[in-house]
Motif scaffolding. Sequence first.
Motif, PDB file in Angstrom:
ATOM      1  N   GLY A 119      11.292  21.873  37.211  1.00  0.00           N
ATOM      2  CA  GLY A 119      10.355  22.169  38.295  1.00  0.00           C
ATOM      3  C   GLY A 119      10.911  21.967  39.682  1.00  0.00           C
ATOM      4  N   ARG A 120      12.169  21.544  39.788  1.00  0.00           N
ATOM      5  CA  ARG A 120      12.789  21.343  41.102  1.00  0.00           C
ATOM      6  C   ARG A 120      13.885  22.383  41.306  1.00  0.00           C
ATOM      7  NH1 ARG A 120      15.286  15.955  41.765  1.00  0.00           N
ATOM      8  NH2 ARG A 120      14.823  16.185  43.988  1.00  0.00           N
ATOM      9  N   ARG A 121      14.131  22.726  42.564  1.00  0.00           N
ATOM     10  CA  ARG A 121      15.195  23.674  42.888  1.00  0.00           C
ATOM     11  C   ARG A 121      16.569  23.020  42.720  1.00  0.00           C
ATOM     12  NH1 ARG A 121      14.781  25.043  48.634  1.00  0.00           N
ATOM     13  NH2 ARG A 121      13.993  22.906  48.747  1.00  0.00           N
ATOM     14  N   GLU A 122      17.553  23.840  42.424  1.00  0.00           N
ATOM     15  CA  GLU A 122      18.929  23.338  42.337  1.00  0.00           C
ATOM     16  C   GLU A 122      19.321  22.618  43.621  1.00  0.00           C
ATOM     17  OE1 GLU A 122      20.911  26.814  39.486  1.00  0.00           O
ATOM     18  OE2 GLU A 122      21.019  26.972  41.672  1.00  0.00           O
ATOM     19  N   LEU A 123      18.907  23.153  44.754  1.00  0.00           N
ATOM     20  CA  LEU A 123      19.258  22.558  46.043  1.00  0.00           C
ATOM     21  C   LEU A 123      18.736  21.132  46.173  1.00  0.00           C
ATOM     22  CD1 LEU A 123      18.705  25.551  48.495  1.00  0.00           C
ATOM     23  CD2 LEU A 123      20.852  24.304  48.153  1.00  0.00           C
ATOM     24  N   GLU A 124      17.586  20.873  45.577  1.00  0.00           N
ATOM     25  CA  GLU A 124      17.022  19.526  45.668  1.00  0.00           C
ATOM     26  C   GLU A 124      17.849  18.527  44.865  1.00  0.00           C
ATOM     27  OE1 GLU A 124      12.387  19.572  45.893  1.00  0.00           O
ATOM     28  OE2 GLU A 124      12.972  21.259  44.625  1.00  0.00           O
ATOM     29  N   VAL A 125      18.281  18.921  43.675  1.00  0.00           N
ATOM     30  CA  VAL A 125      19.124  18.040  42.868  1.00  0.00           C
ATOM     31  C   VAL A 125      20.485  17.864  43.542  1.00  0.00           C
ATOM     32  CG1 VAL A 125      20.218  17.714  40.615  1.00  0.00           C
ATOM     33  CG2 VAL A 125      17.911  18.688  40.764  1.00  0.00           C
ATOM     34  N   ALA A 126      21.007  18.937  44.141  1.00  0.00           N
ATOM     35  CA  ALA A 126      22.278  18.836  44.862  1.00  0.00           C
ATOM     36  C   ALA A 126      22.171  17.863  46.029  1.00  0.00           C
ATOM     37  CB  ALA A 126      22.709  20.216  45.365  1.00  0.00           C
ATOM     38  N   ALA A 127      21.042  17.872  46.710  1.00  0.00           N
ATOM     39  CA  ALA A 127      20.832  16.921  47.809  1.00  0.00           C
ATOM     40  C   ALA A 127      20.781  15.488  47.285  1.00  0.00           C
ATOM     41  CB  ALA A 127      19.546  17.263  48.566  1.00  0.00           C
ATOM     42  N   ASP A 128      20.176  15.302  46.116  1.00  0.00           N
ATOM     43  CA  ASP A 128      20.164  13.973  45.502  1.00  0.00           C
ATOM     44  C   ASP A 128      21.591  13.508  45.215  1.00  0.00           C
ATOM     45  OD1 ASP A 128      17.402  13.865  45.529  1.00  0.00           O
ATOM     46  OD2 ASP A 128      17.176  14.493  43.434  1.00  0.00           O
ATOM     47  N   LEU A 129      22.413  14.407  44.679  1.00  0.00           N
ATOM     48  CA  LEU A 129      23.801  14.054  44.381  1.00  0.00           C
ATOM     49  C   LEU A 129      24.542  13.644  45.650  1.00  0.00           C
ATOM     50  CD1 LEU A 129      24.756  16.869  41.840  1.00  0.00           C
ATOM     51  CD2 LEU A 129      24.733  14.419  41.357  1.00  0.00           C
ATOM     52  N   ALA A 130      24.363  14.410  46.713  1.00  0.00           N
ATOM     53  CA  ALA A 130      25.041  14.091  47.969  1.00  0.00           C
ATOM     54  C   ALA A 130      24.595  12.732  48.500  1.00  0.00           C
ATOM     55  CB  ALA A 130      24.771  15.190  49.002  1.00  0.00           C
ATOM     56  N   ASP A 131      23.290  12.474  48.453  1.00  0.00           N
ATOM     57  CA  ASP A 131      22.782  11.182  48.927  1.00  0.00           C
ATOM     58  C   ASP A 131      23.362  10.030  48.102  1.00  0.00           C
ATOM     59  OD1 ASP A 131      21.285  12.446  50.861  1.00  0.00           O
ATOM     60  OD2 ASP A 131      19.394  12.350  49.736  1.00  0.00           O
ATOM     61  N   LEU A 132      23.450  10.234  46.797  1.00  0.00           N
ATOM     62  CA  LEU A 132      23.971   9.182  45.928  1.00  0.00           C
ATOM     63  C   LEU A 132      25.454   8.926  46.171  1.00  0.00           C
ATOM     64  CD1 LEU A 132      22.067  10.160  42.673  1.00  0.00           C
ATOM     65  CD2 LEU A 132      21.888   7.949  43.853  1.00  0.00           C
ATOM     66  N   LEU A 133      26.220   9.987  46.346  1.00  0.00           N
ATOM     67  CA  LEU A 133      27.642   9.807  46.641  1.00  0.00           C
ATOM     68  C   LEU A 133      27.813   8.967  47.908  1.00  0.00           C
ATOM     69  CD1 LEU A 133      29.039  13.364  45.829  1.00  0.00           C
ATOM     70  CD2 LEU A 133      29.689  11.244  44.672  1.00  0.00           C
ATOM     71  N   ARG A 134      27.031   9.266  48.921  1.00  0.00           N
ATOM     72  CA  ARG A 134      27.120   8.480  50.164  1.00  0.00           C
ATOM     73  C   ARG A 134      26.642   7.048  49.925  1.00  0.00           C
ATOM     74  NH1 ARG A 134      24.887  13.467  52.204  1.00  0.00           N
ATOM     75  NH2 ARG A 134      26.523  14.693  53.232  1.00  0.00           N
ATOM     76  N   HIS A 135      25.589   6.896  49.166  1.00  0.00           N
ATOM     77  CA  HIS A 135      25.066   5.555  48.868  1.00  0.00           C
ATOM     78  C   HIS A 135      26.135   4.695  48.204  1.00  0.00           C
ATOM     79  CE1 HIS A 135      22.342   2.381  47.534  1.00  0.00           C
ATOM     80  NE2 HIS A 135      22.835   2.530  46.314  1.00  0.00           N
ATOM     81  N   PHE A 136      26.921   5.304  47.347  1.00  0.00           N
ATOM     82  CA  PHE A 136      27.949   4.548  46.630  1.00  0.00           C
ATOM     83  C   PHE A 136      29.310   4.572  47.331  1.00  0.00           C
ATOM     84  CE2 PHE A 136      24.922   5.358  43.083  1.00  0.00           C
ATOM     85  CZ  PHE A 136      24.649   4.027  42.787  1.00  0.00           C
ATOM     86  N   GLY A 137      29.306   4.895  48.625  1.00  0.00           N
ATOM     87  CA  GLY A 137      30.502   4.652  49.421  1.00  0.00           C
ATOM     88  C   GLY A 137      31.281   5.839  49.920  1.00  0.00           C
TER      89      GLY A 137
ATOM     90  N   THR B 196      28.618  19.807  45.683  1.00  0.00           N
ATOM     91  CA  THR B 196      27.606  19.358  44.720  1.00  0.00           C
ATOM     92  C   THR B 196      27.123  20.608  43.978  1.00  0.00           C
ATOM     93  OG1 THR B 196      25.950  19.484  46.490  1.00  0.00           O
ATOM     94  CG2 THR B 196      26.848  17.298  45.985  1.00  0.00           C
ATOM     95  N   VAL B 197      27.850  20.958  42.936  1.00  0.00           N
ATOM     96  CA  VAL B 197      27.487  22.118  42.128  1.00  0.00           C
ATOM     97  C   VAL B 197      26.350  21.734  41.186  1.00  0.00           C
ATOM     98  CG1 VAL B 197      28.279  23.703  40.326  1.00  0.00           C
ATOM     99  CG2 VAL B 197      29.802  23.126  42.238  1.00  0.00           C
ATOM    100  N   VAL B 198      25.289  22.508  41.210  1.00  0.00           N
ATOM    101  CA  VAL B 198      24.189  22.372  40.251  1.00  0.00           C
ATOM    102  C   VAL B 198      23.927  23.768  39.716  1.00  0.00           C
ATOM    103  CG1 VAL B 198      21.793  21.680  39.878  1.00  0.00           C
ATOM    104  CG2 VAL B 198      23.204  20.432  41.539  1.00  0.00           C
ATOM    105  N   GLY B 199      24.463  24.058  38.535  1.00  0.00           N
ATOM    106  CA  GLY B 199      24.337  25.384  37.936  1.00  0.00           C
ATOM    107  C   GLY B 199      23.401  25.343  36.755  1.00  0.00           C
TER     108      GLY B 199
ATOM    109  N   GLY C 155      21.342  26.755  44.575  1.00  0.00           N
ATOM    110  CA  GLY C 155      20.471  27.676  45.296  1.00  0.00           C
ATOM    111  C   GLY C 155      19.001  27.390  45.083  1.00  0.00           C
ATOM    112  N   GLU C 156      18.198  28.435  45.257  1.00  0.00           N
ATOM    113  CA  GLU C 156      16.746  28.302  45.234  1.00  0.00           C
ATOM    114  C   GLU C 156      16.165  28.347  43.822  1.00  0.00           C
ATOM    115  OE1 GLU C 156      14.797  27.662  47.695  1.00  0.00           O
ATOM    116  OE2 GLU C 156      16.198  27.855  49.369  1.00  0.00           O
ATOM    117  N   ARG C 157      17.001  28.624  42.824  1.00  0.00           N
ATOM    118  CA  ARG C 157      16.462  28.726  41.466  1.00  0.00           C
ATOM    119  C   ARG C 157      15.771  27.421  41.062  1.00  0.00           C
ATOM    120  NH1 ARG C 157      17.418  27.756  36.056  1.00  0.00           N
ATOM    121  NH2 ARG C 157      16.751  29.452  34.670  1.00  0.00           N
ATOM    122  N   VAL C 158      14.606  27.570  40.482  1.00  0.00           N
ATOM    123  CA  VAL C 158      13.861  26.412  39.983  1.00  0.00           C
ATOM    124  C   VAL C 158      14.351  26.103  38.567  1.00  0.00           C
ATOM    125  CG1 VAL C 158      11.601  25.506  39.348  1.00  0.00           C
ATOM    126  CG2 VAL C 158      11.863  26.912  41.415  1.00  0.00           C
ATOM    127  N   ILE C 159      14.764  24.882  38.355  1.00  0.00           N
ATOM    128  CA  ILE C 159      15.271  24.455  37.052  1.00  0.00           C
ATOM    129  C   ILE C 159      14.105  24.399  36.065  1.00  0.00           C
ATOM    130  CG2 ILE C 159      16.465  22.619  35.812  1.00  0.00           C
ATOM    131  CD1 ILE C 159      17.713  21.831  38.549  1.00  0.00           C
TER     132      ILE C 159
END
Length: 379
Positions: A183-201, A208-211, A224-228
């Motif tokens: 129910g979430r867009r790929e872009l949203e999960v990619a943003a989570d990945l980016a935030d986590l990478l920064r959080h961990f240093g 942040t590929v989310v295919g 992209g905009e595709r809803v998972i």
Amino acid sequence: MSSSTQPFAPEPFTVDDYRARMARAVESATGAGLAGVLVAPGPDLVYLTGYQPTAITERLTVLVLAAGQDPVLVVPTLEAPDAERAVGAGALTLRDWKDGVDPYGVAAPLLDGGGRFGVSDNAWAMHLLGLQQALPDTSYVSLTEALPMLRAVKDEHELARLAAAGAAADATYEEILKVRFAGRRELEVAADLADLLRHFGHSQVDFTVVGSGPNGANPHHEAGERVIEHGDMVVLDFGGLLAGYGSDTSRTVHVGEPTAEERRVHDVVREAQAAGVAAVRPGAACQDVDRAARAVITEFGYGERFIHRTGHGIGVTTHEPPYMIEGEERELVPGMCFSVEPGVYLPGRFGVRIEDIVAVTEEGGRRLNGTDRGLAVVE
């Protein structure tokens, strides 16, 4: 959000480290029949001197390395104080030039013997043309072509940085498994990945590929905009820089329970990745790693669906030599670090990729990523 990694405080590189790197570069250049090496702002300059200009402009900045002379960094006068602070006293000689002065006339005496010079790949064409005009007897070749192994063998301090980057990427993966995918867009999960990478240093996030679903069949799909959706296979590939050195890892997850076919394809890729890692040892050729992983995928009938090389080097950039690909006969030596990342891509349906960074040791290959390589089920 948990914090399963400790803050990483790397031991600083010293003036002696940079001197030794520049000396090796000169020795390698001489062995390759080059008159010297010209290094523009970018990863090669950071690796050799520790200096990264705050702004890369049209003004000439170039490190000149040649046998029989001390290293010289030609810089605009307005940037000379920053360069001196970054490099440290005694590592090299600074030669600055002011606006209104011909910078190529300043650099030309350092290349006055003429000959063929290796040039970092990201040098501006206008600067090479300017040097050629000032010194018609010079010629140039890219460092990737002439000295591809310039940064390939890492010392213990570089390996520590790469291990820390890998641990941070692992922590990121462990956390992303806890978020909702459906129910979430790929872009949203990619943003989570980016935030986590920064959080961990990580100071820099490179990708942040989310295919999800059919998008996973494109190895370099941009989130992209595709809803998972429930039932999707999702390829996750992410990394960046921590303490100046790279991370890069891939895992494939499934939203809800996978089908038998999806599990089978994932198992094939996991077996192929294990075979590639097992092939890592001093004296083996780069292509041996590719062959080992590719043989497994071919055996199970997916050879035509493994459409890229098995791996790439990593260091101050996330992609650099050596490359694990058929035809690359260069031998592996302790200190080399690279990805092992086979994949299977079924157009219009789904893809699977599993990737770890592996360091060559005297005993074989040491993974710098340790998360579970099984097919994780997410919500």
